[in-house]
Scaffold this active site. Structure first.
Site: not given
Ligand code: PGA
Length: 242
Positions: A137, A135, A67, A142
């Site tokens: 995702h 959450n 992404d 999302e």
């Molecule tokens: P993080 O993000 O590794 O910074 O916790 C993971 C994500 O949101 O997929």
């Protein structure tokens, strides 16, 4: 789905790297699906250290990142292109032209997203690295994202922007409101998936991913239906699994 509960972040990173190294060794021209965020940095450190020790090479690999934010110049330190250069690409022998990150600046974002989907389809991902959002995702898919989605523009949830504000001087107004992400179907097309989760903030999402119903309410739960998934948590993220 295989689940490894490591004791801490470093052990989680090492276990994930051990699994990834098998792919790199068996297939030097592997296509690597890569992720940003705090979680995979330790894995990237293992990749760099082992490369510097002469054990592996990335010169024939291709990478496809999950992404990118919409609207951030690629030179912005928090663009995912900058993140990848800084945390991995600048330190290994992958060819810059073989590294791919979605274009968050394209005039026609959906056209660029469709091209990214086509590129991923033509270069099937051998191993996809994933983090997980609080959450549930994966990528920036999302909750509510259809399981048959391909690369698309997303409106980031308030909670996701809040989680990421730590990278933007803790000022949520500086966090982009939109991103481009590989879709759920593109992620599921990967031949193998290694998902890492670290910290108590991920414990609930990890439990829902593994034990909950397969539902778009927890996007990562779709991985229950993938034939080759390794989940590596640290102790805190795996808290509800015992
Ligand atoms: P993080 O993000 O590794 O910074 O916790 C993971 C994500 O949101 O997929």
């Amino acid at each position: 789905m295989i689940v490894i509960q490591a004791k801490d972040y470093d052990e989680m990173s090492l276990k994930a790297y051990e699994a990834m190294k098998i792919v790199l060794t068996e297939k030097p021209e592997a296509v690597l699906g890569l992720a940003t965020g705090s979680t995979p940095i330790g894995l990237y450190k293992c990749m760099i250290a082992d490369y510097k020790a002469g054990a592996v090479s990335y010169k024939n690999t291709t990478s496809i990142n999950l992404d990118e934010y919409v609207g951030l110049p690629v030179t912005h330190p928090e663009s995912y292109r900058s993140f990848m250069n800084r945390n991995l690409f600048d330190h290994i022998d992958i060819k810059p032209e073989n590294t791919h990150v979605p274009d968050g600046l394209a005039e026609d974002l959906q056209k660029a997203a469709d091209e990214y989907t086509a590129f991923a389809a033509a270069h099937p991902i051998d191993v996809q690295i994933l983090g997980i959002g609080a959450n549930g995702h994966i990528g920036f898919n999302e909750p509510g994202t259809p399981f048959d989605s391909h690369t698309h523009v997303v409106t980031l949830k308030e909670g996701t922007r809040r989680d990421n504000a730590r990278f933007f001087d803790n000022d949520i107004s500086l966090v982009p409101t939109h991103a481009v992400t590989l879709g759920m179907q593109d992620i599921m097309n990967a031949k193998a998936v290694i998902l890492l989760a670290s910290g108590a903030g991920k414990a609930d999402a990890v439990a829902k991913m593994i034990k909950g119903p397969v539902s778009t309410d927890c996007p990562a739960s779709i991985l229950q239906t993938h034939p080759n998934v390794l989940v590596v948590t640290d102790e805190a993220a795996g808290y509800y699994l015992n």
